[in-house]
Design a protein around this motif. Sequence first.
Motif, PDB file in Angstrom:
ATOM      1  N   GLU A 202      15.093  10.234  17.578  1.00 17.46           N
ATOM      2  CA  GLU A 202      13.924  11.372  17.110  1.00 17.46           C
ATOM      3  C   GLU A 202      13.634  10.904  15.260  1.00 17.46           C
ATOM      4  N   TRP A 203      14.714  10.647  14.739  1.00 15.05           N
ATOM      5  CA  TRP A 203      15.199  10.453  13.087  1.00 15.05           C
ATOM      6  C   TRP A 203      14.326   9.429  12.510  1.00 15.05           C
ATOM      7  N   LEU A 204      14.665   8.552  13.436  1.00 16.32           N
ATOM      8  CA  LEU A 204      14.527   7.157  12.598  1.00 16.32           C
ATOM      9  C   LEU A 204      12.909   6.439  12.880  1.00 16.32           C
ATOM     10  N   ALA A 205      12.350   6.072  12.161  1.00 19.22           N
ATOM     11  CA  ALA A 205      11.027   5.022  12.384  1.00 19.22           C
ATOM     12  C   ALA A 205      11.102   4.172  12.777  1.00 19.22           C
ATOM     13  N   ASP A 206       9.605   3.774  13.279  1.00 19.15           N
ATOM     14  CA  ASP A 206       9.631   2.609  13.909  1.00 19.15           C
ATOM     15  C   ASP A 206       9.825   1.548  13.281  1.00 19.15           C
ATOM     16  N   GLY A 207      10.960   0.425  14.194  1.00 19.00           N
ATOM     17  CA  GLY A 207      11.205  -0.930  13.842  1.00 19.00           C
ATOM     18  C   GLY A 207      12.487  -0.758  13.063  1.00 19.00           C
ATOM     19  N   SER A 208      13.508   0.236  13.672  1.00 17.59           N
ATOM     20  CA  SER A 208      14.554   0.652  13.262  1.00 17.59           C
ATOM     21  C   SER A 208      15.226  -0.115  15.068  1.00 17.59           C
ATOM     22  N   ALA A 209      16.800   0.066  14.229  1.00 16.54           N
ATOM     23  CA  ALA A 209      18.211  -0.298  15.396  1.00 16.54           C
ATOM     24  C   ALA A 209      18.944   0.211  15.571  1.00 16.54           C
ATOM     25  N   ILE A 210      19.860   0.457  16.607  1.00 14.25           N
ATOM     26  CA  ILE A 210      21.258   1.045  16.337  1.00 14.25           C
ATOM     27  C   ILE A 210      22.168   0.194  17.206  1.00 14.25           C
ATOM     28  N   SER A 211      22.342  -0.415  16.401  1.00  7.54           N
ATOM     29  CA  SER A 211      24.314  -0.541  16.434  1.00  7.54           C
ATOM     30  C   SER A 211      25.128   0.162  17.783  1.00  7.54           C
ATOM     31  N   VAL A 212      25.676  -0.642  18.436  1.00 11.89           N
ATOM     32  CA  VAL A 212      26.695   0.208  19.501  1.00 11.89           C
ATOM     33  C   VAL A 212      27.733  -0.607  19.687  1.00 11.89           C
TER      34      VAL A 212
END
Length: 278
Positions: A188-198
């Motif tokens: 919900e918080w991140l803007a378009d084009g963001s990414a999350i690494s796990v």
Amino acid sequence: MSVDNSGLPDGWSQRPAVARIDDCLTGGFNNFPADRQLASRLVQEAPWFPDMVRDNRRYRNRVVTVLAREFGIRQYLDLGCGLPSLWSKKLQRHDPPLTYESAASVHADARVVYVDNDPVVYAHARTTLDVNSSTAAVFADIRQIGELLDDPAVRALDIRQPTGVLLNGVLHWASDESAHIVTAELREWLADGSAISVTHATTDMAPETMRALVGHYAEAGIDYRPRTLEQISELLAPWEILAPGIVPTAQWRPEDGTTPGENPGAYAALATPTRSGP
């Protein structure tokens, strides 16, 4: 919780801590006998465990470089940043590189916010990681993700711009409920084009050994929750998992000329809430 005259919780050096155990496993010096004793038991159970921790650290440089170079991302939120890797006089940087070092090697104007809930890690972060006006260190817990995202240092990031979020080696210390809340709030918080690494410990490849490791951590009062590929995929849904998918950490886009290791302990993945990007 009472504290000693250093400002740290009473008995903090007598109880093993995740970040210091990892530091011990990777040849660092910021650890104590309690950490070394548990680390020894973990290695006796799983000789490949130090490689799993090293793979996680090396992966950080690869994924940040990808986010910076291929996605153009200039700001990063490093959640559960842990203790810094060792300084290399030869390379004149930490080895493997820290998040800011990797990002700034591509974009000189990169910004990084380091976050950890360990007071010792936070103390190191303030002196070693928060090195200039483009970096900040925050003492916060992902299990209170709303408070974390409302911290002034985090709010100083430009939420209208893409952000790279690192959740490397973090979610397997959280309950199922907390882990799902964290990933949902970040979406919900991140803007378009963001990414999350796990990166995430798994029971898939060495189930008996991993269960034994869970037991060793539990004896020290530490809740360790390796998950299956299916469970990790559920945590990342409905994000798009980018190539090469959810794979063993060392096999996630290995550097040219290197042969990926085969330790069976963890997966890595990069995901985005949009279909923009490579």
